[in-house]
Design an enzyme around this catalytic site. Structure first.
Site, short mmCIF file in Angstrom:
data_model
loop_
_atom_site.label_atom_id
_atom_site.label_comp_id
_atom_site.label_asym_id
_atom_site.label_seq_id
_atom_site.Cartn_x
_atom_site.Cartn_y
_atom_site.Cartn_z
N ASN A 85 0.85 -1.19 0.00
CA ASN A 85 0.00 0.00 0.00
C ASN A 85 0.89 1.24 0.00
O ASN A 85 1.97 1.23 0.58
CB ASN A 85 -0.89 0.03 1.24
CG ASN A 85 -1.82 -1.15 1.32
OD1 ASN A 85 -2.45 -1.51 0.34
ND2 ASN A 85 -1.88 -1.78 2.48
N GLY A 91 -4.59 2.93 2.33
CA GLY A 91 -4.64 2.28 3.63
C GLY A 91 -3.30 2.16 4.32
O GLY A 91 -3.18 1.45 5.32
N HIS A 98 6.49 -1.47 3.38
CA HIS A 98 6.30 -2.83 3.87
C HIS A 98 5.43 -3.63 2.90
O HIS A 98 4.59 -3.09 2.21
CB HIS A 98 5.70 -2.86 5.28
CG HIS A 98 4.42 -2.11 5.47
ND1 HIS A 98 4.36 -0.72 5.49
CD2 HIS A 98 3.16 -2.54 5.65
CE1 HIS A 98 3.11 -0.35 5.71
NE2 HIS A 98 2.35 -1.44 5.79
#
Length: 112
Positions: A85, A91, A98
């Site tokens: 994301n 979000g 990550h």
């Protein structure tokens, strides 16, 4: 310093799955599937929107680690999802690049 940087430096405990010189992987404390592991570079990179050519190697390592984590978790046959994301509308809540590795149940599409 962000929470993921602190986890990478072992200043905050996490349930580690994998670690090498460039990355660390750990179970998400807010799991969205039976298997939900985060893979992060140890170097702070805000998100995928900030990567440059200098990050090519670590990006490859993140994806190879995601495949290895899925395989070790027994997800190779049933399938798994890898998600990155970027930004508020996507979000992203921790502004450190990550990769989510999710599996262990059927995942709906589209997400969201």
């Amino acid at each position: 310093m962000c929470i993921f940087c602190k986890i990478a430096k072992k200043e905050i405990p996490a349930k580690l799955v994998l670690e090498d010189d460039d990355l660390v992987a750990f179970h998400d404390i807010n799991a969205q599937a039976p298997i939900h592991v985060l893979v992060i570079p140890k170097q702070h990179i805000t998100g995928i929107g900030e990567v440059t050519d200098e990050h090519v190697t670590v990006l490859g390592k993140l994806l190879v680690a995601a495949r290895r984590i899925a395989e070790d978790a027994g997800l190779s046959q049933s399938g798994f999802r890898v998600v990155v994301n970027h930004g508020q509308h996507a979000g992203q809540t921790v502004h450190h690049l990550h990769v989510h590795v999710l599996g262990g149940r059927p995942l709906a599409w589209p997400p969201g």
